[in-house]
Design a protein around this motif. Structure first.
Motif, mmCIF file in Angstrom:
data_model
loop_
_atom_site.group_PDB
_atom_site.id
_atom_site.type_symbol
_atom_site.label_atom_id
_atom_site.label_comp_id
_atom_site.label_asym_id
_atom_site.label_seq_id
_atom_site.Cartn_x
_atom_site.Cartn_y
_atom_site.Cartn_z
ATOM 1 N N TYR A 159 0.794 -1.219 0.000
ATOM 2 C CA TYR A 159 0.000 0.000 0.000
ATOM 3 C C TYR A 159 0.835 1.281 0.000
ATOM 4 O O TYR A 159 0.290 2.368 -0.186
ATOM 5 C CB TYR A 159 -0.922 0.027 1.236
ATOM 6 C CG TYR A 159 -1.868 -1.150 1.286
ATOM 7 C CD1 TYR A 159 -2.942 -1.249 0.407
ATOM 8 C CD2 TYR A 159 -1.674 -2.163 2.217
ATOM 9 C CE1 TYR A 159 -3.813 -2.331 0.454
ATOM 10 C CE2 TYR A 159 -2.540 -3.246 2.278
ATOM 11 C CZ TYR A 159 -3.608 -3.333 1.398
ATOM 12 O OH TYR A 159 -4.457 -4.401 1.445
ATOM 13 N N ARG A 181 0.206 5.536 3.122
ATOM 14 C CA ARG A 181 -1.117 4.950 3.380
ATOM 15 C C ARG A 181 -1.064 4.002 4.579
ATOM 16 O O ARG A 181 -2.034 3.917 5.355
ATOM 17 C CB ARG A 181 -1.617 4.210 2.150
ATOM 18 C CG ARG A 181 -1.985 5.118 0.973
ATOM 19 C CD ARG A 181 -2.491 4.308 -0.200
ATOM 20 N NE ARG A 181 -3.709 3.591 0.123
ATOM 21 C CZ ARG A 181 -4.274 2.677 -0.685
ATOM 22 N NH1 ARG A 181 -3.707 2.387 -1.849
ATOM 23 N NH2 ARG A 181 -5.382 2.067 -0.318
ATOM 24 N N ASP A 240 -1.084 6.167 7.720
ATOM 25 C CA ASP A 240 -2.421 6.713 7.960
ATOM 26 C C ASP A 240 -3.342 5.650 8.554
ATOM 27 O O ASP A 240 -4.147 5.932 9.454
ATOM 28 C CB ASP A 240 -3.022 7.246 6.656
ATOM 29 C CG ASP A 240 -2.297 8.497 6.158
ATOM 30 O OD1 ASP A 240 -1.579 9.125 6.966
ATOM 31 O OD2 ASP A 240 -2.426 8.816 4.962
ATOM 32 N N HIS A 241 -3.215 4.430 8.057
ATOM 33 C CA HIS A 241 -4.050 3.337 8.564
ATOM 34 C C HIS A 241 -3.699 3.013 10.021
ATOM 35 O O HIS A 241 -4.585 2.755 10.840
ATOM 36 C CB HIS A 241 -3.873 2.106 7.681
ATOM 37 C CG HIS A 241 -4.796 0.984 8.030
ATOM 38 N ND1 HIS A 241 -6.102 0.921 7.621
ATOM 39 C CD2 HIS A 241 -4.585 -0.135 8.780
ATOM 40 C CE1 HIS A 241 -6.677 -0.174 8.083
ATOM 41 N NE2 HIS A 241 -5.767 -0.846 8.787
#
Length: 469
Positions: free
Chosen positions: A452, A456, A459-460
């Protein structure tokens, strides 16, 4: 006696020779021979007559026949027995004896009557069957082979049997007769398994064992450092500052700039362990902690000046001073164990810098496997970028998620091949770590970043506290 008769007799086996001897001996009692006159065959009856050859000539001829037969049998009995041979230590059955016209496999000439060897699918003059190492004839009943080349067993052992890089002795065989040894995964050191139990010192960086004929440097906190790792070791806080700036730039290249000026201190092992005990909330890689990101106010002892080498290959005159850490932000300092090579120091610093970034950017209360895992991902990425730089842009690992730029070395002078192998080893340690937090956490985090992307994934983690699966 003519040559044709010798050639005929040479093909007899033992039973045919004995039969010929018996027939020759039976003729001694015979008084005459049957003679037929072809011209008067129909008119004359059979009659016997005494041989033209005198009786003493017949006896002489029989004695010659008997002596020749015995000589042939003696030659057959002198042929050397087929030899057992070893191929890499495994017994190989000998080739069967083949009779008849024989050509030496060594000199490619005919083998006459006399001794010869039958082995390795051919026949040889004894002087032509030679050891591939010393070039002397092999006269032992057993010999060793490597590929299709024969060796004396002693020569094979000297040339092919591995020696221990620690004690310089031949590595012994185990109870099953197999050669068993341990080997460093990257730095080509092999050693007897017994050295894992006899307290042979290891380098605290590359983990190679100290050879009997080589002295490692003794650090004052009990660690040992090999001379190759010493070549790029960072020994005090001041010497580590250029590397610190490089790693800050590495984070900026990933759009992860650390805004606060966080003190970086190089410390001895006791000071690091003491600071670790004073840290209320922290995740540490036991049993050997090499770095620490502090968030509590405390006083630590830092290495102020590089020590010098004294007698007995020991560092002496190490200068330290207390350093009071005050809480100006969520992170008070980053501590790194002194005396480690540049690449190992840098990977530890990249790991601890990620702890600082997570705290400063609001990633609270992460589970250990998530926080330590993503910190190891950043350490692995930095090592990958450094190896790429050492290789001149060639041979960078494709397993790294990304790398921003190839930083320049904080140590002057050309980078050695050993340093590149050392970097590969440190990457291997991260990839194969068996601990649930540092090892499994890295593998799950690295897989998420590869799939990813780093941004990302971060952020997850901030939203869910877990890696994207």
């Amino acid at each position: 006696m003519d040559n044709s008769r010798q050639d005929d007799l040479s093909n007899f086996d033992n039973e045919e020779i004995e039969c010929a001897i018996a027939l020759s001996l039976s003729e001694e009692d015979q008084k005459g021979k049957k003679v037929i006159d072809e011209d008067n065959e129909s008119e004359q009856s059979e009659e016997y007559y005494k041989p033209h050859q005198p009786e003493e000539d017949v006896t002489t001829q029989l004695e010659e026949d008997e002596q020749f037969a015995k000589a042939i049998q003696a030659i057959l009995s002198l042929e050397s027995p087929p030899r057992a041979q070893y191929d890499g230590g495994n017994l190989v059955p000998p080739h069967p004896f083949s009779s008849g016209y024989r050509i030496c496999a060594g000199c490619n000439t005919e083998i006459g009557h006399g001794q010869f060897l039958s082995c390795m699918g051919g026949v040889w003059h004894p002087d032509c069957f030679c050891c591939n190492a010393c070039n002397l004839p092999i006269t032992d009943y057993e010999f060793s082979m490597s590929g299709n080349r024969p060796y004396h067993e002693s020569c094979y052992r000297k040339q092919h049997h591995p020696r221990c890089d620690v004690c310089n002795k031949f590595i012994p065989t185990n109870s099953a007769g197999l050669i068993e040894f341990r080997a460093h995964p990257f730095l080509l050191q092999k050693y007897c398994p017994s050295h894992q139990r006899d307290r042979t010192p290891r380098c605290c960086s590359c983990e190679r064992m100290e050879p009997r004929d080589t002295r490692y440097i003794s650090l004052d906190d009990g660690r040992k450092l090999c001379l190759e790792c010493l070549d790029s070791a960072i020994m005090d806080t001041h010497e580590c500052q250029p590397l610190y700036f490089e790693i800050r730039e590495f984070y900026e290249g990933l759009n992860m700039k650390v805004e606060q000026e966080i003190p970086l201190l190089l410390v001895e092992r006791p000071a690091l362990n003491e600071a670790m005990e004073g840290e209320k909330n922290g995740h540490h890689h036991l049993p050997e902690t090499r770095g620490l990101c502090l968030s509590e106010e405390q006083t630590v002892t830092t290495v102020l000046k590089r020590p010098r080498t004294g007698a007995g290959y020991r560092f002496i005159d190490i200068r330290t001073e207390p350093y009071r850490l005050s809480r100006r932000c969520e992170v008070t300092a980053i501590l790194i164990l002194y005396g480690l090579p540049r690449l190992l120091t840098g990977s530890i610093l990249a790991h601890e810098m990620m702890h600082a970034w997570l705290q400063l950017k609001g990633y609270p209360n992460l589970r250990p496997e998530v926080e330590e895992g993503i910190c190891q991902v950043l350490a692995h990425m930095w090592l990958d970028s450094e190896i790429y730089s050492i290789s001149g842009g060639e041979g960078a690992s494709s397993s790294s998620p990304s790398s921003s730029s190839s930083s320049t070395s904080s140590k002057k002078g050309p980078r050695s091949d050993f340093e590149k192998k050392l970097g590969e080893f440190f990457k291997h340690q991260i990839e194969t770590d068996t601990s649930p937090d540092y090892g499994e956490g890295f593998r799950i985090g690295n897989q998420a970043v590869l799939k990813y992307g780093l941004r990302r994934t971060l952020d997850h983690i901030q939203m869910t506290g877990t890696f994207r699966v």
